[in-house]
Every structure is written in C-alpha cells, then in structure tokens.
Design a protein around this motif. Structure first.
Motif, PDB file in Angstrom:
ATOM      1  N   UNK A   1      39.193  65.770 147.536  1.00 59.18           N
ATOM      2  CA  UNK A   1      39.975  65.809 148.533  1.00 59.18           C
ATOM      3  C   UNK A   1      41.233  65.488 148.508  1.00 59.18           C
ATOM      4  N   UNK A   2      42.253  66.374 148.658  1.00 56.79           N
ATOM      5  CA  UNK A   2      43.759  65.910 148.820  1.00 56.79           C
ATOM      6  C   UNK A   2      44.478  66.627 149.810  1.00 56.79           C
ATOM      7  N   UNK A   3      45.633  65.966 150.276  1.00 55.55           N
ATOM      8  CA  UNK A   3      46.320  66.643 151.447  1.00 55.55           C
ATOM      9  C   UNK A   3      46.316  67.985 151.539  1.00 55.55           C
ATOM     10  N   UNK A   4      46.560  68.785 150.370  1.00 52.21           N
ATOM     11  CA  UNK A   4      46.800  70.097 150.178  1.00 52.21           C
ATOM     12  C   UNK A   4      45.013  70.885 150.305  1.00 52.21           C
ATOM     13  N   UNK A   5      43.943  70.321 150.280  1.00 50.66           N
ATOM     14  CA  UNK A   5      42.792  70.982 150.253  1.00 50.66           C
ATOM     15  C   UNK A   5      41.851  69.990 149.711  1.00 50.66           C
ATOM     16  N   UNK A   6      40.496  70.699 149.840  1.00 48.58           N
ATOM     17  CA  UNK A   6      39.402  70.330 149.064  1.00 48.58           C
ATOM     18  C   UNK A   6      39.139  71.560 147.916  1.00 48.58           C
ATOM     19  N   UNK A   7      38.703  70.747 146.698  1.00 53.16           N
ATOM     20  CA  UNK A   7      38.583  71.533 145.673  1.00 53.16           C
ATOM     21  C   UNK A   7      37.180  71.331 144.772  1.00 53.16           C
ATOM     22  N   UNK A   8      36.679  72.228 144.186  1.00 50.97           N
ATOM     23  CA  UNK A   8      35.473  72.301 143.194  1.00 50.97           C
ATOM     24  C   UNK A   8      36.021  72.381 142.022  1.00 50.97           C
ATOM     25  N   UNK A   9      35.528  71.400 141.234  1.00 49.72           N
ATOM     26  CA  UNK A   9      36.146  71.736 139.665  1.00 49.72           C
ATOM     27  C   UNK A   9      34.847  71.382 138.970  1.00 49.72           C
ATOM     28  N   UNK A  10      34.566  72.369 137.903  1.00 52.00           N
ATOM     29  CA  UNK A  10      33.413  72.010 137.117  1.00 52.00           C
ATOM     30  C   UNK A  10      33.879  70.733 136.051  1.00 52.00           C
ATOM     31  N   UNK A  11      32.691  70.056 135.851  1.00 51.92           N
ATOM     32  CA  UNK A  11      33.119  68.914 134.812  1.00 51.92           C
ATOM     33  C   UNK A  11      32.086  68.937 133.776  1.00 51.92           C
ATOM     34  N   UNK A  12      31.298  70.190 133.597  1.00 50.54           N
ATOM     35  CA  UNK A  12      30.339  70.071 132.381  1.00 50.54           C
ATOM     36  C   UNK A  12      31.512  70.368 131.204  1.00 50.54           C
ATOM     37  N   UNK A  13      30.598  70.221 129.891  1.00 47.08           N
ATOM     38  CA  UNK A  13      31.521  70.479 128.920  1.00 47.08           C
ATOM     39  C   UNK A  13      32.450  71.860 128.632  1.00 47.08           C
ATOM     40  N   UNK A  14      31.827  72.878 129.340  1.00 48.20           N
ATOM     41  CA  UNK A  14      32.433  74.112 129.316  1.00 48.20           C
ATOM     42  C   UNK A  14      33.920  74.258 130.158  1.00 48.20           C
ATOM     43  N   UNK A  15      33.983  72.944 130.797  1.00 50.00           N
ATOM     44  CA  UNK A  15      34.975  72.819 131.772  1.00 50.00           C
ATOM     45  C   UNK A  15      35.425  73.902 132.548  1.00 50.00           C
ATOM     46  N   UNK A  16      36.832  74.497 132.817  1.00 50.89           N
ATOM     47  CA  UNK A  16      37.164  75.264 133.622  1.00 50.89           C
ATOM     48  C   UNK A  16      38.053  74.852 134.907  1.00 50.89           C
ATOM     49  N   UNK A  17      38.702  75.783 135.416  1.00 55.93           N
ATOM     50  CA  UNK A  17      39.786  75.565 136.540  1.00 55.93           C
ATOM     51  C   UNK A  17      38.961  74.937 137.781  1.00 55.93           C
ATOM     52  N   UNK A  18      39.904  74.427 138.658  1.00 57.60           N
ATOM     53  CA  UNK A  18      39.578  74.131 139.906  1.00 57.60           C
ATOM     54  C   UNK A  18      39.731  75.445 140.954  1.00 57.60           C
ATOM     55  N   UNK A  19      38.911  75.086 142.000  1.00 60.76           N
ATOM     56  CA  UNK A  19      39.131  76.271 142.969  1.00 60.76           C
ATOM     57  C   UNK A  19      39.078  75.598 144.544  1.00 60.76           C
ATOM     58  N   UNK A  20      40.222  75.948 145.180  1.00 65.70           N
ATOM     59  CA  UNK A  20      40.287  75.522 146.559  1.00 65.70           C
ATOM     60  C   UNK A  20      39.160  76.149 147.404  1.00 65.70           C
ATOM     61  N   UNK A  21      38.420  75.285 147.943  1.00 68.37           N
ATOM     62  CA  UNK A  21      37.385  75.656 148.767  1.00 68.37           C
ATOM     63  C   UNK A  21      37.329  75.443 150.221  1.00 68.37           C
ATOM     64  N   UNK A  22      38.232  74.612 150.730  1.00 70.30           N
ATOM     65  CA  UNK A  22      38.234  74.366 152.206  1.00 70.30           C
ATOM     66  C   UNK A  22      39.551  73.673 152.295  1.00 70.30           C
ATOM     67  N   UNK A  23      39.862  73.576 153.767  1.00 71.74           N
ATOM     68  CA  UNK A  23      41.074  72.752 153.996  1.00 71.74           C
ATOM     69  C   UNK A  23      40.758  71.364 154.165  1.00 71.74           C
ATOM     70  N   UNK A  24      41.550  70.643 154.121  1.00 71.98           N
ATOM     71  CA  UNK A  24      41.432  69.016 154.174  1.00 71.98           C
ATOM     72  C   UNK A  24      40.613  68.839 155.334  1.00 71.98           C
ATOM     73  N   UNK A  25      39.694  67.683 155.221  1.00 68.66           N
ATOM     74  CA  UNK A  25      38.849  67.303 156.216  1.00 68.66           C
ATOM     75  C   UNK A  25      37.956  68.125 156.718  1.00 68.66           C
ATOM     76  N   UNK A  26      37.874  69.620 156.185  1.00 67.03           N
ATOM     77  CA  UNK A  26      36.769  70.439 156.715  1.00 67.03           C
ATOM     78  C   UNK A  26      35.651  70.360 156.049  1.00 67.03           C
ATOM     79  N   UNK A  27      34.438  71.090 156.814  1.00 68.82           N
ATOM     80  CA  UNK A  27      33.118  71.129 155.884  1.00 68.82           C
ATOM     81  C   UNK A  27      33.495  72.259 154.891  1.00 68.82           C
ATOM     82  N   UNK A  28      32.736  72.142 153.887  1.00 71.74           N
ATOM     83  CA  UNK A  28      32.682  73.338 152.817  1.00 71.74           C
ATOM     84  C   UNK A  28      31.625  74.420 153.432  1.00 71.74           C
ATOM     85  N   UNK A  29      31.834  75.912 152.704  1.00 72.63           N
ATOM     86  CA  UNK A  29      30.917  76.762 152.920  1.00 72.63           C
ATOM     87  C   UNK A  29      29.571  76.131 152.475  1.00 72.63           C
ATOM     88  N   UNK A  30      28.402  76.547 153.321  1.00 73.35           N
ATOM     89  CA  UNK A  30      27.120  76.226 153.023  1.00 73.35           C
ATOM     90  C   UNK A  30      26.775  76.490 151.784  1.00 73.35           C
TER      91      UNK A  30
END
Length: 251
Positions: free
Chosen positions: A104-133
């Motif tokens: 969670x950051x001022x510019x939104x909420x992000x999902x980031x893979x942290x398994x060994x394969x890595x990968x980039x982050x994706x913005x998934x919601x505005x700051x302070x909002x619920x994520x899609x179910x």
C-alpha cells in the motif's frame, strides 16, 4: 509517554463516569442496601483503546497463518514510518502455489510476486480501497483498514471480551459486524492486542494468525519489490489445469 502509559490513560478516559468521584451518576444501579454497583467495562471501548495504540505503531512483525486443511503459512507485515505498508503472504495466490506481497502506497495498492520466479508488480486498487475479490488474500486488512473500522463508533459492531487464543496472553475481543450491513466492513473474528498495540493473535474466517518472534523497528518507507507492469494480477483460485498434450492425443 510510553505506549503502555498512553493505553492506560486512554482506557481510563473511556471507563470514567460522568458523575463526581464521591457519588454515583443517577443512572448507576444500586444493590438493595443502596451500595452502587460498579460499572462494567465496555468491551468496545477497551478494544478501541488498544486499537488506537496499534494505529500509531510502526513495525515489522512475522506471523503464522494456520487454516484447516492447509499447511501453516508465513506472513510478514511491514508498517513503515511514512504509513506505507507491505504484507508478504506465503501461498497468497494461485491456490497457495505462489507467494505474493500486497503493498500500500499513496499511488495505489500493488500485488507483487515474491516467489523465486519473480516478476513485476501490478496496480490492483486505489489507496485505501478493497481489492477485487478474485485476487484478494484478505489478511492485509487486519493490519491496515480494519483498524479504522474498530475505532469508528458509527459502524455497527458487536464486541465482547473473549478467552485468550492459544499461544497468547494478550486480551482478546470477539467482533461481529452488524447484521444489517449489506457489505460488512470487517470479517467476524477474535482479535488480541498487547499493551503496545501489537496484534498477537487473531481468529478469522481465513484462519488463525499468531505472532512469531520479536517485533522490530520499521523502515522509513516501503518500496515495491519489483517494477510496475501492465500484466494481469495473480488470482487466489488454483491455476487452471494444463491442456492435454496435443501430440499424445494425435496417436
């Protein structure tokens, strides 16, 4: 003022009566002998006092999430000095096969893979909002948005003291959202906070959280563990089965 002192002062204010110290308020019940019956502590007020301290804390803490039928999973919570936050969830996506961080950051909420394969982050919601179910692991709300829910007296909640959960000696409180809520602002559960405002345990529909190890000082800010991209976020449902081998089916 230490957090323990602040908690004691806030709890005292919540429990203090409106009358003078020498006589009970007009609404105070009395025994047949005329002796005032001590006022019972308000569980919601006691919980709010601890949550108010929790909201001011900045820390890094490790938890274990245990759910029936699943192996225990590690949860790492980082609440930074600038109020940015990150919750690392082992098995938080793809039916438990992928580890992710919700940031969670001022510019939104992000999902980031942290398994060994890595990968980039994706913005998934505005700051302070619920994520899609479909992509929501839900555990992050315990440490961020649900604190405001527990503090807001305008939100209909039923709060009662509860027996301490196994593994913690901190006071625990059972919380139920109002039955009239169309979209409950909080999941029902039991929440346990110590005198420093640190969640030591919680029992929720997603499983039971338990604090493990020492709580350490927070960093200044939380950074994303990878670059932001335009890819699709990972869902919580198990991945689709692989299609049949085309070459095998041709024989």
């Amino acid at each position: 003022m230490t957090t323990g002192t602040a908690l004691a002062v806030l709890t005292g204010l919540l429990l203090s009566g409106c009358g003078s110290s020498g006589s009970p308020s007009p609404e105070s019940p009395t025994t047949p002998a005329g002796i005032p019956v001590p006022a019972q502590p308000d569980p919601r007020g006691l919980l709010a006092a601890r949550v108010a301290v929790a909201k001011d804390q900045r820390y890094v803490a490790a938890y274990t999430l245990t759910a029936q039928g699943r192996a225990p999973r590690s949860i790492l919570v980082s609440i930074a000095s600038d109020r940015t936050w990150r919750v690392d969830i082992q098995g938080g996506a793809l039916g438990g096969t992928a580890d992710v961080a919700i940031v969670g950051r001022p510019d939104g909420q992000f999902q980031c893979p942290i398994n060994p394969s890595g990968g980039g982050c994706v913005r998934v919601a505005a700051a302070g909002k619920k994520l899609p179910a479909a992509i929501d692991p839900r555990v992050q709300y315990v440490f961020v948005s649900w604190l405001d829910v527990l503090l807001d007296r305008q939100i209909p909640l039923s709060v009662a003291t509860a027996e301490p959960l196994a593994g913690t000696s901190a006071p625990c409180f059972a919380v139920e959202p109002g039955v009239t809520a169309i979209a409950p602002p909080i999941d029902p559960g039991t929440f346990c906070y110590n005198d420093n405002g640190i969640l030591t345990a919680a029992k929720l529909p997603i499983g039971q959280l338990m604090l493990t190890g020492e709580v350490v000082a927070a960093q200044a800010t939380v950074s994303l563990p990878g670059p932001v991209g335009a890819g699709a976020p990972l869902g919580t449902a198990p991945p689709a089965p692989a299609p049949p081998n085309a070459s095998a089916s041709s024989h």
